[in-house]
Design a protein around this motif. Structure first.
Motif, mmCIF file in Angstrom:
data_model
loop_
_atom_site.group_PDB
_atom_site.id
_atom_site.type_symbol
_atom_site.label_atom_id
_atom_site.label_comp_id
_atom_site.label_asym_id
_atom_site.label_seq_id
_atom_site.Cartn_x
_atom_site.Cartn_y
_atom_site.Cartn_z
ATOM 1 N N ASP A 117 0.704 -1.000 -0.051
ATOM 2 C CA ASP A 117 -0.113 0.132 -0.054
ATOM 3 C C ASP A 117 0.838 1.337 0.133
ATOM 4 O OD1 ASP A 117 -2.244 -1.784 0.222
ATOM 5 O OD2 ASP A 117 -2.265 -1.312 2.387
ATOM 6 N N VAL A 118 0.237 2.420 -0.454
ATOM 7 C CA VAL A 118 0.970 3.697 -0.642
ATOM 8 C C VAL A 118 0.087 4.700 -0.528
ATOM 9 C CG1 VAL A 118 1.166 3.756 -3.125
ATOM 10 C CG2 VAL A 118 2.808 4.865 -1.600
ATOM 11 N N SER A 119 0.239 5.745 0.206
ATOM 12 C CA SER A 119 -0.582 6.941 0.297
ATOM 13 C C SER A 119 -0.180 8.045 -0.667
ATOM 14 C CB SER A 119 -0.982 7.598 1.889
ATOM 15 O OG SER A 119 0.398 8.218 1.971
ATOM 16 N N SER A 120 -1.092 8.672 -0.824
ATOM 17 C CA SER A 120 -0.897 9.785 -1.896
ATOM 18 C C SER A 120 0.221 10.795 -1.270
ATOM 19 C CB SER A 120 -1.811 10.689 -2.116
ATOM 20 O OG SER A 120 -2.446 11.255 -0.832
ATOM 21 N N ARG A 121 0.422 11.072 -0.051
ATOM 22 C CA ARG A 121 1.369 11.666 0.723
ATOM 23 C C ARG A 121 2.828 10.977 0.591
ATOM 24 N NH1 ARG A 121 2.605 12.674 6.044
ATOM 25 N NH2 ARG A 121 0.457 11.450 6.587
ATOM 26 N N GLN A 122 2.782 9.863 0.884
ATOM 27 C CA GLN A 122 4.060 9.074 0.809
ATOM 28 C C GLN A 122 4.573 8.967 -0.570
ATOM 29 O OE1 GLN A 122 2.227 5.346 2.152
ATOM 30 N NE2 GLN A 122 3.949 5.206 3.675
ATOM 31 N N LEU A 123 4.009 8.743 -1.562
ATOM 32 C CA LEU A 123 4.222 8.782 -3.019
ATOM 33 C C LEU A 123 4.539 10.009 -3.314
ATOM 34 C CD1 LEU A 123 4.877 7.224 -5.522
ATOM 35 C CD2 LEU A 123 2.234 7.111 -6.043
ATOM 36 N N ALA A 124 3.750 11.166 -3.038
ATOM 37 C CA ALA A 124 3.925 12.517 -3.603
ATOM 38 C C ALA A 124 5.471 13.049 -2.994
ATOM 39 C CB ALA A 124 3.044 13.381 -3.030
ATOM 40 N N GLU A 125 5.785 12.850 -1.638
ATOM 41 C CA GLU A 125 6.971 13.135 -0.954
ATOM 42 C C GLU A 125 7.925 12.409 -1.854
ATOM 43 O OE1 GLU A 125 6.750 12.550 3.228
ATOM 44 O OE2 GLU A 125 5.390 14.231 3.559
ATOM 45 N N SER A 126 8.173 11.344 -2.019
ATOM 46 C CA SER A 126 9.167 10.650 -2.662
ATOM 47 C C SER A 126 9.539 11.479 -3.883
ATOM 48 C CB SER A 126 9.032 9.105 -2.743
ATOM 49 O OG SER A 126 7.976 9.024 -3.775
ATOM 50 N N SER A 152 -8.647 4.220 -5.949
ATOM 51 C CA SER A 152 -9.069 3.878 -4.586
ATOM 52 C C SER A 152 -10.490 4.305 -3.887
ATOM 53 C CB SER A 152 -7.824 4.136 -3.725
ATOM 54 O OG SER A 152 -8.130 3.681 -2.540
ATOM 55 N N ARG A 153 -10.495 4.149 -2.769
ATOM 56 C CA ARG A 153 -11.826 4.819 -2.092
ATOM 57 C C ARG A 153 -11.535 5.439 -0.832
ATOM 58 N NH1 ARG A 153 -14.811 -0.953 -0.696
ATOM 59 N NH2 ARG A 153 -12.776 -0.738 0.638
ATOM 60 N N PRO A 154 -12.031 6.517 -0.640
ATOM 61 C CA PRO A 154 -11.831 7.278 0.343
ATOM 62 C C PRO A 154 -11.624 6.632 1.725
ATOM 63 C CG PRO A 154 -13.872 8.314 -0.635
ATOM 64 C CD PRO A 154 -13.557 6.979 -1.412
ATOM 65 N N GLY A 155 -10.428 6.839 2.331
ATOM 66 C CA GLY A 155 -10.079 6.099 3.496
ATOM 67 C C GLY A 155 -9.067 4.954 3.238
ATOM 68 N N ARG A 156 -9.079 4.749 2.070
ATOM 69 C CA ARG A 156 -8.026 3.570 1.771
ATOM 70 C C ARG A 156 -6.829 4.132 0.939
ATOM 71 N NH1 ARG A 156 -9.526 -2.282 1.604
ATOM 72 N NH2 ARG A 156 -7.224 -1.975 2.107
ATOM 73 N N PRO A 157 -5.568 3.693 1.464
ATOM 74 C CA PRO A 157 -4.384 4.059 0.594
ATOM 75 C C PRO A 157 -4.686 3.285 -0.695
ATOM 76 C CG PRO A 157 -3.695 2.638 2.337
ATOM 77 C CD PRO A 157 -5.334 2.903 2.442
ATOM 78 N N TYR A 158 -3.589 3.670 -1.560
ATOM 79 C CA TYR A 158 -3.720 3.041 -2.806
ATOM 80 C C TYR A 158 -2.960 1.949 -3.016
ATOM 81 C CZ TYR A 158 -4.783 7.883 -4.721
ATOM 82 O OH TYR A 158 -5.221 9.118 -4.989
ATOM 83 N N GLN A 159 -3.263 0.848 -3.437
ATOM 84 C CA GLN A 159 -2.538 -0.388 -3.581
ATOM 85 C C GLN A 159 -1.742 -0.668 -4.859
ATOM 86 O OE1 GLN A 159 -7.031 -2.250 -3.183
ATOM 87 N NE2 GLN A 159 -5.511 -4.123 -2.831
ATOM 88 N N VAL A 160 -0.554 -0.794 -4.715
ATOM 89 C CA VAL A 160 0.643 -0.850 -5.735
ATOM 90 C C VAL A 160 0.235 -1.667 -6.887
ATOM 91 C CG1 VAL A 160 3.003 -1.152 -6.083
ATOM 92 C CG2 VAL A 160 2.307 -0.126 -4.007
ATOM 93 N N GLU A 161 -0.256 -2.923 -6.381
ATOM 94 C CA GLU A 161 -0.616 -4.101 -7.205
ATOM 95 C C GLU A 161 -1.511 -3.698 -8.297
ATOM 96 O OE1 GLU A 161 1.052 -6.802 -7.677
ATOM 97 O OE2 GLU A 161 2.359 -6.434 -6.039
ATOM 98 N N LYS A 162 -2.524 -2.705 -7.908
ATOM 99 C CA LYS A 162 -3.551 -2.076 -8.825
ATOM 100 C C LYS A 162 -3.230 -0.875 -9.429
ATOM 101 C CE LYS A 162 -7.679 -3.777 -6.406
ATOM 102 N NZ LYS A 162 -8.982 -3.529 -5.811
#
Lengths: 223, 223
Positions: free
Chosen positions: B35-44, B63-73
């Motif tokens: 999993d990765v959140s928009s913040r993690q990905l953006a910061e990197s 994704s859906r509100p509340g859930r981070p993005y799934q890398v595999e998807k």
DNA sequence: GTAGAGTTGTCAAAACCATAACAGAATGCG
DNA sequence: CGCATTCTGTTATGGTTTTGACAACTCTAC
């Protein structure tokens, strides 16, 4: 000299167009054109004349109202602004295929970036001549950079080494890094990095190609 | 499928970021991150999270509100959007130093652009093998493009020949041209061109370097 | 079960950039 | 000279992109 500081507060978009202006103007100069209007120049570059004048406006007037631009004056003015009025000694780090391609890219010299050092770690490459420059061992990096007063380095080393090499470059006094490795370099304040990612280029092209193919399919489907 | 047509009405700036997202996500995938959140990905990537979400929003929710993005998807979704879900056969025109560098650039294959043809006019180069591909005579251009269903061409020929070659490419069915020659190509509607100008890159770097040097001088003068 | 921290999707505000509009100036021509 | 044309420098307008803000949702801890 407030103007100097101010002349650096220019949108990136404008900065990226300056080389295009210069390139076209040099071409005109070569064929003996003396005067050029904003409209002529803009049209040949496929942009609006107002945008060109707006760009130039950041740096103060290059002409007077009523008179077109004089190529002979504009070329050195742009060179001054871009920072290539004097040749900018440049180094190439990494003498692989890409490094070789750039080392042999004659235009680099012509456009104000004479290559004053080519470096690699591979013993098979060290000593080879490229455009009159020997490939040097990385051990000599700091010495040559200081002696030749090199300020810009073109980085074509593998991703894994890019950060380490960049650190050495900065330490040795390099101020601009043209980075071809697909890595985000961390550099201190006062060092400029420009990333050139071939992958980004070809992928955004691919996106457009996909869109073209899709719209073609749809057009067929609609008939 | 209205969505397809709409998904192509996306700002260029966003399109240019998609490959960066994909690259970083593949890296995360490789080290087993799920999993990765928009913040993690953006910061990197050194951008704002809101921008990333805004970019993704053009293509509907990943994704859906509340859930981070799934890398595999996310990885296959981006590949689909960029148009590299299936490998995109690619040709290289011009087997000079730059052409060779690109032909040997292993990542091209990995990232979905297998090289299916390398062409040149120079008899000394024709027949040489590069990454398992022979350099072919330009005579074979049209045949190979059609047989291999090549849609994208990387153009590394001299400026003077670029337009003529581009015309042949378009005629042969090429839809995307990645142009390294410092020439503005004229192509018909339905063909995408991306110009990669090394000179522009190094000159805009030079501009920043000049600004850094100037501000340093001023700082010294002020003390 | 509820509070709290963390997340996305979405829309509004701000910043940024491109384009248009125009005043003032030079030129050429009758 | 006077007029029409052409041109730049400059400001105003319009549009696009980035950033900020927040509602709605999920999960965890207690």
């Amino acid at each position: 000299m407030v103007k100097n500081r101010k002349s650096c507060e220019v949108p990136d978009a404008t900065v990226h167009r300056l080389p295009l202006y210069l390139e076209k103007l040099k071409l005109l100069q070569a064929i003996g054109v003396e005067d050029v209007s904003s409209r002529q120049l803009a049209e040949s570059l496929d942009i609006k004349a107002s945008q060109l004048r707006h760009d130039f406006h950041y740096f103060g007037g290059f002409s007077r109202p009523g008179r077109p631009y004089q190529v002979e004056k504009l070329v050195p003015a742009l060179e001054q602004i871009i920072g290539i009025a004097e040749p900018v000694p440049t180094a190439i780090i990494g003498a692989g295929h890409l490094g070789q391609a750039l080392a042999n890219y004659h235009n680099l010299d012509v456009q104000g970036f004479p290559v004053r050092g080519i470096f690699d770690t591979n013993p098979k490459l060290i000593g080879l001549e490229m455009r009159g420059q020997p490939v040097r061992d990385m051990d000599e990096l700091e010495t040559v950079i200081r002696e030749e007063k090199i300020k810009i380095a073109i980085l074509t080393v593998p991703s894994a080494n890019a950060q380490a090499v960049a650190d050495r470059l900065v330490e040795a006094g390099i101020i601009g890094i043209f980075n071809f490795a697909p890595t985000d370099l961390k550099v201190p304040e006062g060092v400029a990095v420009r990333n050139e990612r071939l992958a980004v280029g070809i992928m955004s092209l691919s996106f457009k190609v996909k869109c073209i193919l899709q719209s073609q399919e749809e057009d067929i489907a609609e008939v």
